[in-house]
Write an enzyme that holds these catalytic residues in place. Structure first.
Site, PDB file in Angstrom:
ATOM      1  N   ASP A  89       0.855  -1.177   0.000  1.00  0.00           N
ATOM      2  CA  ASP A  89       0.000   0.000   0.000  1.00  0.00           C
ATOM      3  C   ASP A  89       0.896   1.234   0.000  1.00  0.00           C
ATOM      4  OD1 ASP A  89       0.889   0.114   2.533  1.00  0.00           O
ATOM      5  OD2 ASP A  89      -1.035  -0.195   3.498  1.00  0.00           O
ATOM      6  N   SER A  90       0.323   2.395  -0.264  1.00  0.00           N
ATOM      7  CA  SER A  90       1.144   3.569  -0.577  1.00  0.00           C
ATOM      8  C   SER A  90       1.681   4.290   0.648  1.00  0.00           C
ATOM      9  CB  SER A  90       0.307   4.555  -1.364  1.00  0.00           C
ATOM     10  OG  SER A  90      -0.707   5.071  -0.529  1.00  0.00           O
ATOM     11  N   GLY A  91       1.151   3.971   1.814  1.00  0.00           N
ATOM     12  CA  GLY A  91       1.518   4.717   3.006  1.00  0.00           C
ATOM     13  C   GLY A  91       0.532   5.833   3.302  1.00  0.00           C
ATOM     14  N   GLY A  92      -0.292   6.169   2.312  1.00  0.00           N
ATOM     15  CA  GLY A  92      -1.259   7.255   2.495  1.00  0.00           C
ATOM     16  C   GLY A  92      -2.156   7.030   3.701  1.00  0.00           C
ATOM     17  N   GLN A 194     -11.612   7.622  -4.700  1.00  0.00           N
ATOM     18  CA  GLN A 194     -12.037   8.217  -3.431  1.00  0.00           C
ATOM     19  C   GLN A 194     -13.310   9.021  -3.672  1.00  0.00           C
ATOM     20  OE1 GLN A 194     -10.913   7.679  -0.441  1.00  0.00           O
ATOM     21  NE2 GLN A 194      -8.840   6.848  -0.680  1.00  0.00           N
ATOM     22  N   GLY A 221     -11.043   4.377   0.984  1.00  0.00           N
ATOM     23  CA  GLY A 221     -11.849   5.250   1.829  1.00  0.00           C
ATOM     24  C   GLY A 221     -13.183   4.658   2.232  1.00  0.00           C
ATOM     25  N   ASP A 271      -8.344  -7.125   1.143  1.00  0.00           N
ATOM     26  CA  ASP A 271      -7.345  -7.295   2.200  1.00  0.00           C
ATOM     27  C   ASP A 271      -7.966  -6.804   3.483  1.00  0.00           C
ATOM     28  OD1 ASP A 271      -6.918  -4.280   1.662  1.00  0.00           O
ATOM     29  OD2 ASP A 271      -5.737  -4.678   3.451  1.00  0.00           O
ATOM     30  N   CYS A 309     -12.478 -28.372   8.589  1.00  0.00           N
ATOM     31  CA  CYS A 309     -11.416 -27.450   8.174  1.00  0.00           C
ATOM     32  C   CYS A 309     -10.126 -28.237   7.972  1.00  0.00           C
ATOM     33  CB  CYS A 309     -11.206 -26.352   9.217  1.00  0.00           C
ATOM     34  SG  CYS A 309      -9.843 -25.246   8.808  1.00  0.00           S
ATOM     35  N   CYS A 311      -7.058 -26.916   7.744  1.00  0.00           N
ATOM     36  CA  CYS A 311      -5.871 -26.112   8.073  1.00  0.00           C
ATOM     37  C   CYS A 311      -4.951 -26.895   9.012  1.00  0.00           C
ATOM     38  CB  CYS A 311      -6.289 -24.776   8.682  1.00  0.00           C
ATOM     39  SG  CYS A 311      -6.526 -24.806  10.453  1.00  0.00           S
ATOM     40  N   CYS A 314      -6.438 -27.201  12.634  1.00  0.00           N
ATOM     41  CA  CYS A 314      -7.588 -28.093  12.832  1.00  0.00           C
ATOM     42  C   CYS A 314      -7.241 -29.561  12.598  1.00  0.00           C
ATOM     43  CB  CYS A 314      -8.749 -27.668  11.936  1.00  0.00           C
ATOM     44  SG  CYS A 314      -9.467 -26.104  12.471  1.00  0.00           S
ATOM     45  N   HIS A 340      -5.358 -20.659  11.417  1.00  0.00           N
ATOM     46  CA  HIS A 340      -6.709 -21.119  11.093  1.00  0.00           C
ATOM     47  C   HIS A 340      -7.522 -20.018  10.414  1.00  0.00           C
ATOM     48  CE1 HIS A 340     -10.763 -22.676  11.349  1.00  0.00           C
ATOM     49  NE2 HIS A 340     -11.083 -21.494  11.845  1.00  0.00           N
TER      50      HIS A 340
HETATM   51 ZN   LIG Z   1      -8.781 -24.676  10.783  1.00  0.00          ZN
END
Ligand SMILES: [Zn+2]
Length: 374
Positions: A89-92, A194, A221, A271, A309, A311, A314, A340
Site C-alpha cells: 500500500d502507498s503509506g497514504g 475516493q 476510503g 485485504d 477445516c 488447516c 484443525c 486457522h
Molecule cells: Zn482450521
C-alpha cells in the site's frame, strides 16, 4: 494483465498475471504489515494455508528497517523469502491515520513519525520511490484517505488533489521502471477511487482515473466510519464506471459477509487485518460463525476449531488445547488461531471462485450467510 474468465451476475471470476505469477480472483491478500504476518506466521506457512498474495506496508517498512536497506538486500521478495505476488500500500492511509499532527500541501504531506516523532515528508514521488525500492509486484497510488463522513466541499477538493497525485505517481513509476538498476522494472500501479460517501464525486472520479490506463483500480476510503449499507451502495455505483478489463480491489474489507456482498457487486481483490487480529485475541471464524475460544464451554471440548477445516491447526489440535495455550499465555496459541483464520479466508475465496465457475455463487452466498448467522 487481467483476464475475465467468467461472470455470474456482476460477480467476476478472473486471472491476474503478474511478473511473480498468476493470481486467481476473487482473492484475499494476507496482511503482513512489517513483512511478517502478526502472530508468528512465516511465508512458508502462507504457502501451506493457500495464500496467493501477501500485502506489506510502505510507510512502516520505510521507517523500519528502511526501504533502502531492503533494496540493498534484493527487495522484499528476497528479504522475506516469498516468490509470489506482493502488493504494497502507498503509506497514504497510515500517514492519515497514525499521525495526529500533519499538514497536507499540494506537494504531499508533512507529518511526524509514529515511532520517534521525527518530521517526515511523503508525496506521490516519495511513495513510488519507496515502493520501487521494496520492489513489490503491485504498488498503490498515494492518495488522501478521508474519514467518513466529511464535508462535501472538502471531499471534492481532496479528490481533485488525489487525481493530480495519481498522475504524478504514474509519471514517477514509469521513470523508476525505466532505470537500469530498478529491482522490479515491471512494477504495476493501481489507482485508488475516493469520494467519501458522495456518489456523484465517486462516479466522476472513477471515470477520470479509468482513462489513465493503470494496471488495476482500487476503491479506497471505505470501512472508515460509514455503514455497511452505504459501503455496498458505493461499490454498486462505482464498479460499473471502472474498466472491466482490469482488477478491482476493495481496500481494507472486511468480514466474510462483507466479502460475499462485494464479490456479488464485482470486486476481485480484498485485504483486511481482521482474521489475523481476531486470531491473536482468540476469536476464530468457523462454519457456524465467529467464536471466542476463551469461553468456559470449550474447556473440555476435544473437537477442532472447525470440523471439516483442513488447516494445519484443525488437523492437529483441539479447542480445549488452544484455549489452555491462551490461558497460559503461550505464543503458540496466537499462531494456531491466526493460521486457522487466514486459512478460513483463503479457503472462502477458493469456494467463491469454485461457485462462480460452477454457476452457483448466489446459492453459495445465501447458504453461507445463513450458516454464519445461526
Ligand atoms: Zn482450521
Amino acid at each position: 494483465m487481467y483476464k475475465l474468465l467468467k461472470k455470474q451476475g456482476s460477480a467476476r471470476r478472473g486471472e491476474f498475471t503478474t511478473p511473480h505469477g498468476v493470481v486467481q480472483t476473487p482473492v484475499f491478500m494476507n496482511v503482513g504489515t512489517l513483512a511478517a504476518i502478526k502472530g508468528a506466521v512465516s511465508t512458508c506457512d502462507l504457502k501451506e494455508i493457500g495464500c496467493q498474495v501477501e500485502l506489506s506496508n510502505t510507510y512502516h517498512l520505510s521507517l523500519r528497517p528502511g526501504d533502502k536497506i531492503i533494496r540493498k538486500l534484493g527487495g522484499l521478495h528476497k528479504f522475506m523469502n516469498w516468490d509470489r505476488p506482493i502488493l504494497t500500500d502507498s503509506g497514504g492511509f497510515q500517514v492519515f491515520s497514525l499521525s495526529k499532527i500533519r499538514k497536507i500541501k499540494e506537494e504531499g504531506v508533512y507529518f511526524n513519525s509514529h515511532i520517534d516523532g521525527s518530521k517526515i515528508f511523503m508525496g506521490p514521488e516519495e511513495s513510488m520511490q519507496i515502493q520501487s525500492n521494496l520492489a513489490s509486484t503491485v504498488a498503490m497510488a498515494f492518495d488522501e484517505c478521508i474519514e467518513n463522513p466529511s464535508p462535501k466541499d472538502y471531499v471534492q477538493r481532496s479528490v481533485e488533489r488525489t487525481t493530480r497525485w495519481l498522475k504524478r505517481c504514474k509519471v514517477e513509476m514509469d521513470r523508476l521502471n525505466s532505470l537500469p538498476d530498478t529491482i522490479n522494472n515491471k512494477q504495476m500501479l493501481f489507482g485508488i477511487n475516493q469520494g467519501g460517501v458522495y456518489d456523484d464525486i465517486r462516479v466522476e472520479h472513477a471515470k477520470i482515473i479509468s482513462d489513465m490506463n493503470l494496471d488495476g483500480y482500487a476503491i479506497g476510503g471505505l470501512a472508515v466510519g460509514e455503514t455497511h449499507e452505504e459501503m455496498y451502495r458505493i461499490i454498486e455505483k462505482v464498479v460499473p464506471h471502472l474498466p472491466q478489463d482490469k482488477p478491482i480491489y476493495l481496500m481494507g474489507v472486511g468480514t466474510p459477509a462483507n466479502i460475499l456482498e462485494a464479490v456479488e457487486r464485482g470486486v476481485d481483490f480484498f485485504d483486511c487485518v481482521l482474521p489475523a487480529r481476531n486470531g491473536r485475541h482468540c476469536h476464530v471464524f468457523t462454519s457456524e460463525g465467529e467464536i471466542n475460544l476463551l469461553n468456559a464451554k470449550y474447556q473440555l471440548d476435544d473437537s477442532p476449531i472447525d470440523r471439516g477445516c483442513q488447516c494445519p491447526t484443525c488437523k492437529n489440535y483441539t479447542r480445549a488445547y488452544i484455549r489452555h495455550l491462551f490461558k497460559a499465555k503461550e505464543m503458540l496459541a496466537m499462531r494456531l488461531c491466526v493460521l486457522h483464520n487466514l486459512y478460513f479466508y483463503n479457503n472462502l475465496m477458493k469456494e467463491i471462485r469454485d461457485s462462480i465457475d460452477g454457476d452457483y455463487f448466489p446459492k453459495y452466498k445465501r447458504e453461507k450467510l445463513e450458516e454464519w448467522n445461526q
